[in-house]
Write an enzyme that holds these catalytic residues in place. Structure first.
Site: not given
Length: 416
Positions: A399, A163, A303, A339, A314, A334
């Protein structure tokens, strides 16, 4: 080193099929989530996503050509066509040997892979694969096809960092230009993951929201009741250009790329570091690269995927870097787009550029009750906020612990 500016953008998103429409929907707080129409999702734990609306690739790509490309490549071509037009580029007047493409995608042609393997599995064991199977599937093909479309012979490759892929691409493009290795680079990312394989796989990883009763309200970053992210699809494209090159051709400068930072959580296969170590290091590296202090940042596009652990880590990292209960405006877009995986950084960079140009912070929608320990953060809940924006930061995490943070700076009134 040379200065790098943004001279064009293009977007294909669940809330708008152009950069302008995307920005308008962001400011209005429009959700792109609805029931999945691309396949029968009735037996899946998650039955909704943020799909593109009224998508017609044949408006840009001839039918004979489109059949050679997976959706993620089609999305790339369409967003790039808009960005090239927006930037007012006449490639015939430029040195194509010094114009490159650096594109990001986390999954590449996963739809093509699923279709071809499924067809083989249903057969009698005789291998009958489409001759375009491999070039449709491989993640680097979008950058290659873009270069072929415009006959660009400069630097060309694809970044794959889950991502964080398109933010990684933007940082690489920024670096190659400021090092003097290119005059212009088309960058961004695309993803087409709304299919059985992706939805089923992310369901198995317990990453997706299962709020099937309220798709439009399912993506709710920072909320105590959040239960996972909402899958999205689409593409974002940016034209990055060396400053003097842009001025010479009288291009409109939308923003300046101030800096970029990369790091790693080095912690878990899919989870984020509990203290946000990688996020902190990535943001710090971006600030150092840009020669800025935390107080110079007016907006952070977080994010903020709406996962139970990710959002908290975060904000922990932001608090560590920006101070306790930081005043900096933060939002999780998002909540509207879903996403877009490897394309997320690209459309969120465009959101940051919109914030700089319009002095407007897009909102975080759907969030009703913020996790108590972060209740004092300026999360721009519910509606957009008008405020001066000089510098904007965009975070992306993937990831494997991949971290990529970009910083954009406002161009002055004369486009300098």
């Amino acid at each position: 080193m040379k200065r790098v500016v943004v001279t064009g953008t293009g977007a294909l998103t669940p809330i708008g099929n152009s950069a302008a429409d995307f920005w308008k929907s962001l400011v209005k707080g429009v959700s792109g989530a609805a029931s999945i129409t691309k396949f029968d999702a009735s037996r899946f734990k998650t039955r909704f996503a943020c799909e593109l609306k009224d998508f017609d690739p044949l408006q840009v790509i001839p039918k004979s050509e489109a059949r050679k490309y997976d959706l993620f490549t089609q999305y790339a071509l369409i967003s790039v066509a808009e960005a090239v037009e927006h930037a007012g580029i006449d490639f015939d007047t430029l040195n194509r040997n010094r114009i490159g493409v650096i594109w990001g995608s986390g999954n590449g042609g996963i739809q093509t892979f699923q279709e071809q393997v499924s067809e083989f599995a249903r057969g009698d064991g005789t291998p009958r694969f489409n001759p375009f199977f491999i070039p449709k599937m491989i993640a680097d093909i979008a950058s290659g096809v873009i270069s072929i479309r415009y006959n660009l012979r400069g630097i060309n490759f694809t970044t794959v960092s889950a991502c964080a892929s398109s933010n990684s691409a933007i940082i690489d493009a920024f670096n190659y230009i400021r090092w003097g290795k290119a005059d212009m680079i088309i960058t961004g990312g695309s993803e087409a993951p709304i299919n059985e394989t992706s939805i089923g796989g992310f369901n198995a990883a317990r990453a997706l929201s299962t709020n099937n009763e309220d798709p439009a309200g399912a993506s709710r970053p920072f909320d105590v009741g959040r239960d996972g992210f909402v899958m999205g699809e689409g593409a974002g494209a940016l034209i990055l250009e060396e400053y003097e090159h842009a001025r010479k051709r009288n291009a409109t400068i939308l923003a300046e790329v101030a800096g970029g930072g990369m790091a790693a959580d080095a912690y878990h296969l899919t989870g984020t570091h509990p203290e946000g170590e990688g996020a902190y290091l990535g943001m710090m590296a971006a600030l150092e690269d840009a020669g800025l202090q935390p107080t110079d940042i007016d907006y952070i596009n977080a994010h903020a995927t709406s996962t139970l652990v990710g959002d908290n880590t975060e904000l922990t990292a932001i608090e560590r870097l920006f101070g306790e209960r930081p005043a900096v405006h933060i939002s999780g877009t998002k909540s509207m787009t879903g996403h877009l995986l490897g394309a997320a950084g690209a459309i969120e960079a465009i959101a940051c550029i919109g914030a700089l140009q319009e002095d407007t912070i897009p909102p975080t929608i759907n969030t009703r009750e913020v996790t108590p320990e972060f209740a004092g953060f300026n999360l721009t809940l519910g509606s957009a906020v008008q405020t001066p924006v000089r510098c904007a930061m965009s975070n992306t995490f993937g990831f494997g612990g991949h971290i990529a943070t970009t910083i954009f700076k406002k161009a002055d009134r004369n486009g300098k």
